[in-house]
Design a protein around this motif. Structure first.
Motif, PDB file in Angstrom:
ATOM      1  N   GLY A 111      -2.950  18.951  -4.719  1.00  0.00           N
ATOM      2  CA  GLY A 111      -3.015  20.113  -3.022  1.00  0.00           C
ATOM      3  C   GLY A 111      -1.799  21.108  -3.703  1.00  0.00           C
ATOM      4  N   SER A 112      -1.756  21.741  -3.341  1.00  0.00           N
ATOM      5  CA  SER A 112      -0.614  23.365  -3.180  1.00  0.00           C
ATOM      6  C   SER A 112       0.440  22.851  -3.097  1.00  0.00           C
ATOM      7  CB  SER A 112      -1.172  24.405  -3.123  1.00  0.00           C
ATOM      8  OG  SER A 112      -1.560  24.648  -1.783  1.00  0.00           O
ATOM      9  N   LEU A 113       0.800  22.194  -1.555  1.00  0.00           N
ATOM     10  CA  LEU A 113       1.353  21.555  -1.390  1.00  0.00           C
ATOM     11  C   LEU A 113       2.410  20.611  -1.744  1.00  0.00           C
ATOM     12  CD1 LEU A 113       3.888  21.671   1.596  1.00  0.00           C
ATOM     13  CD2 LEU A 113       1.908  19.780   1.859  1.00  0.00           C
ATOM     14  N   ASN A 114       2.025  19.813  -2.363  1.00  0.00           N
ATOM     15  CA  ASN A 114       2.662  18.720  -3.459  1.00  0.00           C
ATOM     16  C   ASN A 114       3.094  19.629  -5.142  1.00  0.00           C
ATOM     17  OD1 ASN A 114       2.480  15.666  -2.637  1.00  0.00           O
ATOM     18  ND2 ASN A 114       0.370  16.692  -2.280  1.00  0.00           N
ATOM     19  N   GLY A 115       1.853  20.672  -5.459  1.00  0.00           N
ATOM     20  CA  GLY A 115       2.227  20.900  -6.309  1.00  0.00           C
ATOM     21  C   GLY A 115       3.677  21.921  -6.503  1.00  0.00           C
TER      22      GLY A 115
END
Length: 778
Positions: A555-559
């Motif tokens: 997911g973009s949050l972790n990225g």
């Protein structure tokens, strides 16, 4: 009486008047004489002569009676007046004569005085004439005496001049006559450089050469100059032979002992030091005594400089023959013993050369006080042995850590601790050391660029490198952090846990920062800035690639958090470096060239026109590429990338929290703008829309609130997991909270403005306090 007065000349009378004048006396009395006269007057009182004394005054009648009585009237009778008058005339004449008697006596006395003065004056005139004659005779004698004195002085001066000329001639001849004496002494079989007469003889030769060269006008001066220089050459040859014999004997004795004992000379032991330096030290004083005299005369003649140079060269040759095998063998032994440890090899080899250079410097100055350039040549040759041995190691070395350690050894331990402290003793070693350091730095830069290209820019991450956030959870001992209960336990119990920060870093970040930290003190600032810019740019690209891969998987949050975490690490770690991470790049701008080429083809009819509007000429003038300079700042690049990813993170997280609500607000805003554009009642038009019904709005509000409540803990957990810093987490979360509150505030305003109280209760929009309390950051 008148006759006597006429006898005295007027000038004599004037002189008599001036005889006892108070101001211009001809016979002035001295003070002592005047005092004597005054003293005599006190004891002797001469009365005034009676004849000069005045008679006592008597009455007139008595006087007349006496005069009448004194008159001798005789028997003459006066019968008539005529007789009376005659008689009275006689009486009157007689009375006048009696009255002037005293004066006549005084006049007679004065006349006698005048006669005496005339006699004295004649005698004085006679004396003056005698004095004039005496003065003329005295003047004649004086003139004759002065003439005799002048003649004597002239004779003495001539004698002195002749003596000076004789001495000068003798002085000049002494230099020419000394040639035979000097020649005989130099050709004598008993002549010795160590004798007490040799240095005075050398001084005499110098004085003779200097004298002859300064008197080129003398006959045969050129011939004698050549003769004296020949004597000087002969004397200097004796000195050179003497010094050479001493140095040869010392070297031969040392070599003989080495061959006899078969000493390999592997280290600076006491025995090796005695062999290499003891034999020379014992002979140093004998050479230095004579060399000091030669060095004092080095400015007088080039022959002395040549002798000094020859003696120094002879000394250096014998020292090279003796010390070079020792240095070569010792370095070879060090190479064999430390072949697997280059740092120890370089440290031991450089320390060995420091000792050799210091000992050679001290030994050289026990023989000579000048000519350090020749000693530097010997030292450079000896240090060159070390350089030629170590250079292959430098060229073949591939490990950056080893190269960085070698830079530290050469730069800190050798240059700063030894060379700067000992100064002139290690000048030659410093030259070789700087060359060696440049080679190590050049090799280090080359290996660093290869390392950046291979291990950073082209790094291929493994699955473990991209295992975020699992990797962070494993290190913190919390695998099930996605659940609220375990998440709360984690926040309460593990906030102060100490972890290995570098183990959490992405490999390219760790490699980049370690590489820069090792290079910072090893290479020059401009070179470091260029490498740092290249390394940081490559590292940022790898982070962006890894962030993209993590976003695709987790997911973009972790990225985004992964990229934010490592950009913050980079910015924090490079801040201590006191360098400018900006480098200047130069490029060619061909934009004008393209425009000029297009103009050339569009003006085909003007190619051959002979004027200022010729197409070819315009192309040549306007189509020249421009040289453009621009700066690339890696630190600004880090800040720029950090700003971009933070904005993306804030936007994505906010959208994930309130996407239904923002969609509803966009629709309502569109309807309101349409109503305003068409001039319709916005409130009535809004109620006609299905999505704007109170129930529909209530469902959106409820869905958004539940979404916010469910996703918020995971977001806070991820912030803590990645950033592990309260302040940073708060700074990053604050814009998210502000956007959410702004959306709810906008909805609350719309509901209050376009809905009645019943619809407001149905919608049930949360207040700002409720949302803020829900999103409170603990």
């Amino acid at each position: 009486m008148s006759i006597r007065l006429n006898v005295v000349e007027p000038k004599h009378l004037d002189m008599l008047g001036l005889w006892d004048s108070r101001t211009t006396s001809l016979a002035p009395l001295s003070e002592k004489q005047k005092d004597s006269i005054v003293e005599l007057n006190t004891y002797i009182h001469r009365p005034i002569p009676k004849k000069f004394c005045k008679e006592k005054a008597v009455p007139n009648d008595d006087k007349i009676s006496k005069h009448l009585a004194s008159l001798d009237l005789g028997t003459r009778k006066i019968e008539n007046s005529q007789q009376f008058f005659s008689w009275f005339s006689q009486v009157q004449t007689q009375m006048e004569e009696n009255k002037e008697a005293n004066y006549r006596i005084y006049l007679e006395t004065l006349t006698n005085y005048i006669n005496k003065c005339d006699e004295i004056l004649k005698e004085v005139i006679q004396v003056n004439s005698h004095l004039d004659v005496l003065e003329k005779q005295h003047k004649f004698v004086s003139e004759q005496t002065h003439a005799l004195h002048d003649a004597c002085e002239h004779s003495l001066q001539d004698q002195s001049n002749l003596m000076d000329q004789a001495e000068e001639i003798s002085f000049h001849l002494s230099f020419f006559n000394s040639y035979e004496v000097i020649k005989n002494k130099l050709t004598s079989s008993t002549i010795s450089v160590t004798s007490e007469s040799f240095i005075p003889l050398l001084k005499k030769i110098d004085e003779a050469i200097e004298y002859v060269e300064n008197h080129q006008d003398f006959k045969e001066s050129t011939l004698y100059a050549a003769r004296f220089k020949q004597c000087l050459s002969q004397a200097l040859s004796l000195i050179k032979q003497y010094v050479t014999n001493i140095l040869r004997n010392a070297s031969n004795k040392a070599l003989a002992v080495i061959k006899k004992e078969n000493d390999p000379l592997l280290s600076f032991s006491d025995s090796s030091f005695a062999l290499l330096y003891g034999k020379f030290k014992t002979q140093a004083m004998r050479v230095k005594c004579i060399m000091e005299q030669i060095e004092l005369r080095s400015k007088k003649s080039t022959e002395y400089n040549s002798l000094i140079s020859d003696c120094q060269q002879c000394y250096l040759e014998y020292r090279w023959q003796l010390i070079s095998p020792f240095v070569t063998e010792t370095i070879r032994q060090l190479e064999q013993h430390h072949s697997r440890n280059p740092c120890t090899l370089f440290r031991s080899g450089c320390s060995f050369m420091v000792h050799v250079c210091c000992d050679e410097y001290q030994l050289y100055h026990e023989f000579f006080t000048e000519g350090k350039q020749n000693l530097d040549t010997l030292m450079e040759n000896l240090c060159g042995i070390l350089y030629e041995t170590f250079r292959p190691f430098i060229i073949q070395m591939t490990h950056m850590e080893t190269l960085a350690e070698l830079c530290n050894i050469l730069k800190v331990e050798m240059l700063e601790e030894h060379v700067q402290r000992k100064g002139d003793q290690l000048t030659s070693f410093q030259v070789i050391l700087l060359e060696m350091l440049e080679d190590v730095q050049e090799r280090l830069v080359y290996r660093t660029q290869a390392y950046i290209s291979k291990d950073i820019a082209r790094y291929t991450p493994s699955s473990g490198d991209l295992a975020y956030p699992d990797k962070l959870m494993i290190n913190l001992g919390s695998i099930d952090c996605e659940k609220d209960e375990k998440y709360n336990n984690y926040r309460n119990e593990n906030q102060t846990a100490v972890v290995d920060l570098q183990a959490m870093w992405y490999p390219t970040v760790r490699r980049t920062l370690v590489c820069l930290s090792k290079l910072y003190n090893c290479i020059g600032k401009p070179t470091f800035e260029g490498i740092a810019q290249e390394a940081l740019s490559s590292c940022i690209q790898t982070l962006k690639y890894a962030s993209k891969e993590i976003s695709n998987k987790k997911g973009s949050l972790n990225g985004h958090l992964f990229l934010i975490k490592h950009l913050l690490i980079i910015r924090e770690q490079i801040s201590p470096f006191d360098v400018d991470f900006a480098i200047k790049e130069v490029s060619l701008d061909f934009s004008k060239f393209r425009t000029a080429a297009y103009g050339l083809f569009s003006k085909g009819t003007q190619l051959l026109r002979i004027s200022s509007s010729n197409a070819v000429l315009e192309f040549l003038l306007e189509g020249v590429p421009q040289l453009t300079e621009y700066y690339i700042d890696s630190k600004k690049e880090v800040d720029s990338e950090l700003k971009i990813v933070c904005e993306q993170f804030i936007t994505d997280v906010t959208e994930s929290y309130i996407s239904p609500l923002t969609s509803l607000l966009d629709k309502i805003d569109t309807v309101l703008k349409m109503a305003e554009a068409d001039g319709k009642d916005s409130k009535q038009l809004l109620k006609q829309q299905p999505f704007a019904k109170a129930d529909a709005v209530r469902r959106v509000v409820s869905e958004t609130y539940m979404m916010l409540k469910s996703k918020l803990p995971a977001t806070l957990q991820s912030l803590t997991l990645y950033l592990a810093n309260k302040d940073t987490e708060y700074i990053l979360f604050k814009p998210i909270k502000s956007k959410v509150l702004r959306a709810y505030k906008q909805l609350s305003i719309l509901v209050h403005q376009y809905y009645n109280e019943e619809d407001e209760q149905i919608i049930g929009c949360p207040t700002q306090e409720q949302v803020s309390l829900l999103m409170s950051f603990q």
